[in-house]
Design a protein around this motif. Sequence first.
Motif, PDB file in Angstrom:
ATOM      1  N   ILE A 295       8.523   3.802   2.615  1.00  0.00           N
ATOM      2  CA  ILE A 295       8.474   4.215   3.851  1.00  0.00           C
ATOM      3  C   ILE A 295       9.443   5.100   4.292  1.00  0.00           C
ATOM      4  N   GLU A 298       8.283   8.443   2.149  1.00  0.00           N
ATOM      5  CA  GLU A 298       6.807   9.040   2.050  1.00  0.00           C
ATOM      6  C   GLU A 298       7.076  10.047   3.174  1.00  0.00           C
ATOM      7  N   GLN A 304       2.912   6.297   5.921  1.00  0.00           N
ATOM      8  CA  GLN A 304       4.245   5.542   6.404  1.00  0.00           C
ATOM      9  C   GLN A 304       3.501   4.381   7.286  1.00  0.00           C
ATOM     10  N   THR A 308       4.143   0.717   6.648  1.00  0.00           N
ATOM     11  CA  THR A 308       4.653  -0.315   7.535  1.00  0.00           C
ATOM     12  C   THR A 308       3.974  -1.542   7.685  1.00  0.00           C
TER      13      THR A 308
END
Length: 401
Positions: A295, A298, A304, A308
């Motif tokens: 995350i 990226e 992302q 997530t």
Amino acid sequence: MLNVLKRLENPKRPLLGPNVKALKFWGLLLPENIYMKYFYLLMHVLVTIFTATEYVDIWFIKYDLNLILNNLKITMLATMSVLKITTFLYWQQHWKDIIEYVTRADLAQRTTDDVEKNVLITKSTRYCRKITLFYWSLMYTTVVIVIFQPIFKYFLSRNYRENVKNGTDSYLQVVSSWVPWDKSTIPGYLIASAFQSYAAIYGGGWITSFDSNAMVIMVFFKAELELLKIDCSNMFGTETKPVSDEVALKRLKDCHRRHVELLKYSRLFDACLSPIMLLYMFVCSVMLCVTAYQITSETSAMQQFLTTEYLVFGIAQLFIYCWHSNDVYYASLQLSQGPYESLWWYRDVSHRKNLYILTAQFSRVVVFSAGPFTKLTVATFLSIIKGAYSYYTLLSKSQTK
């Protein structure tokens, strides 16, 4: 999803109806028909072989850290799925005994006229449906994201699309795995993607059916402990309506029998689940660390978001197990208060002695474990999150040097 759950209801299994049907649909509870049984076993073998190809692919991508991390994120979860199913099939009779006990004990309590117990049973059943619906929704959302992630990235990332067209970048796989043909061509990529999508869907079915069934059983143990506490407090009736000595003795024996049976099957359940949870904690620690790193590294907002969601799923998996096990633990601690809430002072010495023995038995704590090392509690969950964050910090610093 609510309509689907309603169709999965079974009057003979008012608590575990949808969960048992899911176990049968995905082949965890093998059917009696010999042909269907071998069909499901074949499906299990194919997904197991696919999981092995994910490990093989690590050798071919060992020089690219991002590809390795993306592979590990999925592969370790797939490994957990295979182990869950393998142990479930190996201990199939134990799981059937647990399910039958839960159904039998649940049906016995639903015949009561006690308003307090009926409210508790209704509340527990509704909660089981909500947690099942939530978990199924979260899991299949994750599966859809994993399957369609290559399409999202191709149409939403212009740079990636141009790199694929000019040959400087390869097609993003649904799941990183090895195949004995060239995946760089369109036909080879599509065939590989189809097999990977099948494995993702079937693996998702494994996880949802196994986990939701285990979680509902944990909710049952908590509810049964609370119902047992209520029955103990009503053992001698009320001040206005006391019961006879014969009725009081019968109630005491029933409470003793139910607790002995609860201890027996809670230990059997823990024996079937504990080895899985031990590895689960290690896998979740690595998976959470890898996903958190992806995350932060990226650059694409869409990527992302997708990563997530996968992180949320990983955290939710472990948290739900620890939360419900924690509930069972505290319900068992409060069980010994039940006899003291009864009219024990109103009875003679013989009843008080029996009640003391029953209270001593209730002191046995019911809590589920992750191997021989730790208990499944909220405190354990927080320790795992802290450990995963430490691994993430170490990984981030090693890449910045």
